[in-house]
Design a protein around this motif. Structure first.
Motif, PDB file in Angstrom:
ATOM      1  N   LYS A 177       0.972  -0.980   0.027  1.00 20.76           N
ATOM      2  CA  LYS A 177       0.101   0.043  -0.033  1.00 20.76           C
ATOM      3  C   LYS A 177       1.007   1.225  -0.089  1.00 20.76           C
ATOM      4  CE  LYS A 177      -3.779   2.236   2.427  1.00 20.76           C
ATOM      5  NZ  LYS A 177      -4.973   2.231   3.589  1.00 20.76           N
ATOM      6  N   GLY A 178       0.523   2.228  -0.866  1.00 14.86           N
ATOM      7  CA  GLY A 178       1.474   3.379  -0.910  1.00 14.86           C
ATOM      8  C   GLY A 178       2.605   3.148  -1.633  1.00 14.86           C
ATOM      9  N   SER A 179       2.908   2.431  -2.284  1.00 14.08           N
ATOM     10  CA  SER A 179       4.258   2.095  -3.348  1.00 14.08           C
ATOM     11  C   SER A 179       4.397   3.382  -4.183  1.00 14.08           C
ATOM     12  CB  SER A 179       4.227   0.745  -3.970  1.00 14.08           C
ATOM     13  OG  SER A 179       3.310   0.570  -5.048  1.00 14.08           O
ATOM     14  N   ASN A 180       3.693   3.765  -4.669  1.00 16.37           N
ATOM     15  CA  ASN A 180       3.949   4.949  -5.775  1.00 16.37           C
ATOM     16  C   ASN A 180       4.301   6.038  -4.847  1.00 16.37           C
ATOM     17  OD1 ASN A 180       3.227   3.554  -7.956  1.00 16.37           O
ATOM     18  ND2 ASN A 180       0.864   4.026  -7.791  1.00 16.37           N
ATOM     19  N   VAL A 181       4.010   6.284  -3.446  1.00 18.94           N
ATOM     20  CA  VAL A 181       4.460   7.288  -2.651  1.00 18.94           C
ATOM     21  C   VAL A 181       5.957   7.135  -2.403  1.00 18.94           C
ATOM     22  CG1 VAL A 181       4.189   8.595  -0.466  1.00 18.94           C
ATOM     23  CG2 VAL A 181       1.970   7.862  -1.935  1.00 18.94           C
TER      24      VAL A 181
END
Length: 284
Positions: free
Chosen positions: A100-104
């Motif tokens: 979760k939130g890998s792009n961030v």
């Protein structure tokens, strides 16, 4: 069939290439060739050059500060190349999973690469001197502090960039090969070292090439963080060449000779590294 545009390009390709080719000749080839010539001359400006043979190279090789800079840059390149690629590979592997939130996280890791080297150098100078102040030390107190300070700075700046390359490589891995390894009973360690890493060698080749060349060419971070202090003991090759050329009157030719030696060194090391890693690539 070839389109009209394709026929035009095939007919007039030389006309399209000519502006870039001329710019390359004027902006790179001519200065490079003339720079090699100047390395055999004594000069203060390019108009008063006098040929002196290999004396500039003899002075460069006998310069203990230059030899120390060579050792310093070599050690820095070895350490940073290993650390950057290992951590970037590990981070890329984790961020290609369903996190979760890998792009961030990808954006956060990549951001340091967008900051200029001079600015990074001064930022880390304040941070590291703040930490070392508790022991009444500074980055310029001992060369080892400057060395590890540069290692931290360079790794922090480049890990995110190499991570992006590794992520692109991992996303292009053939899923059927990974599934076959899983069906054959390969555990995670075997899959990593027997399947993923061999298939990732093209990405490893690119990242290794970039980190090796960046390590030897390091200049602005070195200038901002330590400026070669103390006593030029934390001075890399690029900074040493610049200081020789501009800070020592009458040594312009020696500085130019060092620059040629520097080019040969980086070219040979980069070619050997590229050949070594390319030879380990496998067809996907």
């Amino acid at each position: 069939m070839i389109s009209m545009a394709g026929k035009a390009i095939r007919k007039w390709w030389a006309l399209f290439v000519l502006p870039t080719f001329v710019a390359f000749i004027i902006g790179f080839i001519v200065p490079f060739v003339y720079g090699v010539y100047l390395s055999f001359c004594k000069f203060t400006t390019v108009t008063d050059a006098k040929f002196v043979g290999f004396s500039n190279y003899a002075k460069a090789i006998k310069d203990p500060v230059f030899l120390h800079s060579l050792l310093f840059s070599t050690l820095l390149t070895i350490v940073t190349t290993i650390i950057i690629n290992v951590i970037a590979f590990a981070v890329a592997y984790m961020l290609t999973k369903a996190i979760k939130g890998s792009n961030v996280f990808r954006s956060v890791f990549f951001l340091p690469n967008l900051i200029g080297g001079i600015i990074l150098g001064y930022i880390w100078l304040l941070l590291l001197n703040g930490v070392l102040a508790h022991w009444s030390k500074s980055l310029t107190f001992d060369a080892k502090y400057g060395f590890w300070g540069l290692v931290i700075l360079v790794c922090w700046q480049q890990i995110g960039y190499m991570m992006i390359i590794y992520i692109a490589g991992m996303q292009s891995l053939p899923t059927d090969v990974l599934e076959a390894a899983s069906v054959d009973g390969a555990n995670s360690r075997q899959t990593m070292f027997r399947v993923i890493i061999p298939l990732m060698m093209p990405s490893i080749t690119v990242c290794s090439f970039l980190t090796v060349t960046n390590g030897f060419k390091l200049y602005d971070q070195n200038l901002a963080l330590t400026a070669g202090n103390p006593m030029k003991m934390s001075e890399g090759l690029a900074l040493n060449i610049t200081n020789t050329f501009y800070a020592r009157t009458g040594f312009e030719g020696v500085g130019q000779a060092k620059a040629v030696l520097f080019f040969i060194l980086v070219a040979v090391v980069a070619l050997l590294q590229n050949k070594l890693t390319t030879s380990k690539e496998v067809a996907a």
